[in-house]
Design a protein around this motif. Structure first.
Motif, mmCIF file in Angstrom:
data_model
loop_
_atom_site.group_PDB
_atom_site.id
_atom_site.type_symbol
_atom_site.label_atom_id
_atom_site.label_comp_id
_atom_site.label_asym_id
_atom_site.label_seq_id
_atom_site.Cartn_x
_atom_site.Cartn_y
_atom_site.Cartn_z
ATOM 1 N N CYS A 105 0.836 -1.208 0.000
ATOM 2 C CA CYS A 105 0.000 0.000 0.000
ATOM 3 C C CYS A 105 0.869 1.254 0.000
ATOM 4 C CB CYS A 105 -0.943 0.005 1.200
ATOM 5 S SG CYS A 105 -2.277 -1.202 1.091
ATOM 6 N N GLU A 106 1.941 1.244 0.772
ATOM 7 C CA GLU A 106 2.838 2.399 0.817
ATOM 8 C C GLU A 106 3.504 2.636 -0.532
ATOM 9 O OE1 GLU A 106 5.478 1.596 4.092
ATOM 10 O OE2 GLU A 106 3.964 2.148 5.585
ATOM 11 N N VAL A 107 3.943 1.573 -1.195
ATOM 12 C CA VAL A 107 4.581 1.706 -2.508
ATOM 13 C C VAL A 107 3.615 2.309 -3.523
ATOM 14 C CG1 VAL A 107 5.493 0.395 -4.474
ATOM 15 C CG2 VAL A 107 6.276 -0.124 -2.148
ATOM 16 N N PHE A 108 2.365 1.859 -3.494
ATOM 17 C CA PHE A 108 1.355 2.341 -4.440
ATOM 18 C C PHE A 108 0.671 3.626 -3.969
ATOM 19 C CE2 PHE A 108 1.690 -1.928 -6.132
ATOM 20 C CZ PHE A 108 1.405 -1.769 -7.472
ATOM 21 N N GLN A 109 1.002 4.101 -2.786
ATOM 22 C CA GLN A 109 0.362 5.257 -2.169
ATOM 23 C C GLN A 109 -1.151 5.052 -2.017
ATOM 24 O OE1 GLN A 109 1.672 8.654 -4.473
ATOM 25 N NE2 GLN A 109 3.681 8.635 -3.500
ATOM 26 N N THR A 128 -5.858 3.189 -15.297
ATOM 27 C CA THR A 128 -6.300 1.800 -15.387
ATOM 28 C C THR A 128 -5.144 0.820 -15.250
ATOM 29 O OG1 THR A 128 -8.179 2.443 -16.740
ATOM 30 C CG2 THR A 128 -7.551 0.138 -16.822
ATOM 31 N N ARG A 129 -4.024 1.128 -15.861
ATOM 32 C CA ARG A 129 -2.855 0.252 -15.769
ATOM 33 C C ARG A 129 -2.392 0.124 -14.327
ATOM 34 N NH1 ARG A 129 2.072 1.652 -15.319
ATOM 35 N NH2 ARG A 129 1.727 3.749 -16.065
ATOM 36 N N GLN A 130 -2.323 1.232 -13.611
ATOM 37 C CA GLN A 130 -1.905 1.209 -12.210
ATOM 38 C C GLN A 130 -2.885 0.418 -11.346
ATOM 39 O OE1 GLN A 130 -1.811 5.461 -11.848
ATOM 40 N NE2 GLN A 130 0.426 5.553 -11.929
ATOM 41 N N VAL A 131 -4.178 0.595 -11.593
ATOM 42 C CA VAL A 131 -5.188 -0.145 -10.831
ATOM 43 C C VAL A 131 -5.034 -1.643 -11.086
ATOM 44 C CG1 VAL A 131 -7.672 -0.580 -10.588
ATOM 45 C CG2 VAL A 131 -6.824 1.772 -10.676
ATOM 46 N N GLU A 132 -4.824 -2.017 -12.340
ATOM 47 C CA GLU A 132 -4.648 -3.442 -12.662
ATOM 48 C C GLU A 132 -3.424 -4.015 -11.959
ATOM 49 O OE1 GLU A 132 -6.780 -5.430 -14.115
ATOM 50 O OE2 GLU A 132 -8.146 -3.759 -14.485
ATOM 51 N N HIS A 133 -2.309 -3.288 -11.957
ATOM 52 C CA HIS A 133 -1.097 -3.747 -11.270
ATOM 53 C C HIS A 133 -1.343 -3.882 -9.768
ATOM 54 C CE1 HIS A 133 1.693 -3.839 -14.587
ATOM 55 N NE2 HIS A 133 1.303 -2.637 -14.972
ATOM 56 N N PHE A 134 -2.023 -2.898 -9.190
ATOM 57 C CA PHE A 134 -2.323 -2.962 -7.763
ATOM 58 C C PHE A 134 -3.187 -4.185 -7.445
ATOM 59 C CE2 PHE A 134 -4.989 -1.848 -4.083
ATOM 60 C CZ PHE A 134 -3.993 -1.682 -3.137
ATOM 61 N N MET A 135 -4.194 -4.426 -8.268
ATOM 62 C CA MET A 135 -5.081 -5.570 -8.047
ATOM 63 C C MET A 135 -4.314 -6.885 -8.173
ATOM 64 S SD MET A 135 -7.786 -4.130 -7.149
ATOM 65 C CE MET A 135 -8.838 -5.542 -7.067
#
Length: 159
Positions: A105-109, A128-135
């Motif tokens: 969570c800290e890495v992704f803020q 969208t790309r960031q959300v997909e990577h986070f998921m």
């Protein structure tokens, strides 16, 4: 190819139904839809993401402009706009992996919205790309529930 359509409409009851109905009648699938009022309370901004080639999207734009409450339609190119999506995700946590989830969570803020002994609810926004990577990163912990807003977007402004 995905297209982000920014549609300005009069803020009247039933407008969203008319716009989405046009897509349904033409058998176009909507990937996401987000609607909100603009700085003018009489006008709403709809952001609809659809898949299709350029000719299909041009046809949709022309058909949308025929609707009485549609003011403007713009196809926002990915490189010409800022887009964001909000996701709330509930993941399973245990004493053994809680620190790892917090570190990701800290890495992704991302923000931790709620924490119990067995779950963590996380709020994250990005393109969208960031959300997909986070998921993808959260998947290994066991996702219990997801709520996504769909994309919103604005065109870059040059001064």
């Amino acid at each position: 190819m995905k297209h982000i359509l920014k549609i300005l409409v009069n803020n009247h009851p039933g407008v969203m139904s008319h716009v989405s109905g046009l897509f349904t009648r033409r058998s176009y699938n909507i990937d996401s839809i987000a609607v909100g009022v603009t700085q003018d309370p009489e006008i709403s901004n709809m952001v609809i993401v659809v898949k299709g080639d350029d000719s299909v999207v041009e046809q949709v734009k022309r058909q949308l402009l025929k609707l009485p409450d549609v003011i403007d339609v713009e196809d926002l190119a990915y490189h010409d706009c800022i887009s964001r999506e909000l996701v709330l995700v509930v993941v399973k946590v245990e004493d053994s992996n809680r620190t790892e989830v917090i570190s990701i969570c800290e890495v992704f803020q991302a923000k931790i919205a709620d924490l119990t002994k067995t779950t963590m609810t996380i709020e994250f926004s990005g393109n969208t790309r960031q959300v997909e990577h986070f998921m993808e990163m959260m998947q290994k912990f066991g996702i219990q529930e997801i709520a996504r807003t769909g994309q919103i977007a604005l065109k870059y402004r040059s001064n």
